[in-house]
Enzyme design. Sequence first.
Site, short mmCIF file in Angstrom:
data_model
loop_
_atom_site.label_atom_id
_atom_site.label_comp_id
_atom_site.label_asym_id
_atom_site.label_seq_id
_atom_site.Cartn_x
_atom_site.Cartn_y
_atom_site.Cartn_z
N VAL A 64 0.81 -1.23 0.00
CA VAL A 64 0.00 0.00 0.00
C VAL A 64 0.84 1.27 0.00
O VAL A 64 0.32 2.35 -0.28
CB VAL A 64 -1.00 0.06 1.19
CG1 VAL A 64 -2.10 -0.96 1.05
CG2 VAL A 64 -0.29 -0.04 2.54
N TYR A 157 1.51 5.18 16.12
CA TYR A 157 0.25 4.52 15.72
C TYR A 157 -0.92 5.49 15.91
O TYR A 157 -1.77 5.65 15.03
CB TYR A 157 0.06 3.25 16.56
CG TYR A 157 -1.13 2.41 16.16
CD1 TYR A 157 -1.08 1.60 15.03
CD2 TYR A 157 -2.31 2.43 16.90
CE1 TYR A 157 -2.17 0.82 14.65
CE2 TYR A 157 -3.40 1.65 16.53
CZ TYR A 157 -3.32 0.85 15.41
OH TYR A 157 -4.42 0.07 15.03
N VAL A 190 -9.18 -6.47 18.47
CA VAL A 190 -9.74 -7.52 17.62
C VAL A 190 -8.69 -8.62 17.49
O VAL A 190 -7.49 -8.35 17.40
CB VAL A 190 -10.08 -6.95 16.21
CG1 VAL A 190 -10.70 -8.02 15.33
CG2 VAL A 190 -11.02 -5.75 16.33
#
Length: 297
Positions: A64, A157, A190
């Site tokens: 990406v 982050y 998650v």
Amino acid sequence: MNQFSGKTVVVSGGAEGIGFGIAQAMGKQGMNVVLGDIDSNQLDIARAALEKEGINVLTVQMDVTNLSQWQNVADKAIERFGKIHMLVNNAGVGNRPGTIEQTDDKDWRWVLDVNLMGVIYGTQTMVPLMKQHGEQSWLINVASMAGMMGVPSAGAYTATKVAVVGMSESWYAELKPHNIQVSVLCPAFVKTRINLSNRNKPAELKSETESDANKASFSAAAKHIQKVIDNGLSPTIVGERVVEAVSNQELYIFTHPNYRKAVQKRFQAIDGAFARAEQSPLLTSVLDEEIVAWSEK
Ligand SMILES: NC(=O)c1ccc[n+]([C@@H]2O[C@H](COP(=O)([O-])OP(=O)(O)OC[C@H]3O[C@@H](n4cnc5c(N)ncnc54)[C@H](O)[C@@H]3O)[C@@H](O)[C@H]2O)c1
């Protein structure tokens, strides 16, 4: 037939984790699925799993952080499926938890390149194609709960995720007249392999600090986070939740309502700071000035 059926979604980082969960959920809605990912082995596994469920899948290996590789994904997707209607900017990496001193230039560069530039390049490539065909389209950016509140020892982050939330708010208003609905997904933990993100880190960006005395404190923090991630929400549920929220045309998509109070606390702190500014004798001249504001609706 639903609004997604027969349309095409491109998911970056779609070979596993949250990206795969979203791809699978959109595939179940009848969408053609294009998975872009840096990991070709994992792409093969993902394709086989989705095809087994009767979903049309195209996989393209890509990084990406490379704009021309995004163009290649677009070309291949259009060649196979004709049009692109949904982009899920999902690929992202979690850098090792670290203080300001422990987070070196290479760490910053890698996280900014993947989590921020990756989203920008994907959007720059796919949105003009959606505008061209003019059919109902969607841009879904994967941020994080870290986009809603600063996380200690995760400055890099957090910076990228706050930026992704901000860009999504900008683009929501900008793209509405073009029939493109923008959403930003902000999950807490998650159950994925995000804690092993270094597996995809280019060798030239590996840090010296990864092998020095800091390693012990890094690994203690990493172990703690690993435990929380292991107990995290399933990516399948996250995918289904994205379908639910996008169908409801939601800008902000939350998967962890238990974090509501923590985010409210941040809003209250901001509101309190405004209240104090209102009382400041230095600022009376701006109180009645007209504001230039973004509005969701
Ligand atoms: N897991 C969580 O607890 C959590 C929480 C909030 C937000 N997120 C976000 O969710 C997104 C997905 O993460 P995940 O948890 O599924 O992690 P993951 O590591 O399980 O999956 C990430 C996927 O992205 C791919 N990828 C990594 N670098 C890439 C690159 N340069 N180019 C293309 N593909 C690349 C990987 O190969 C992998 O398939 C990320 O943006 C992450 O920040 C995750």
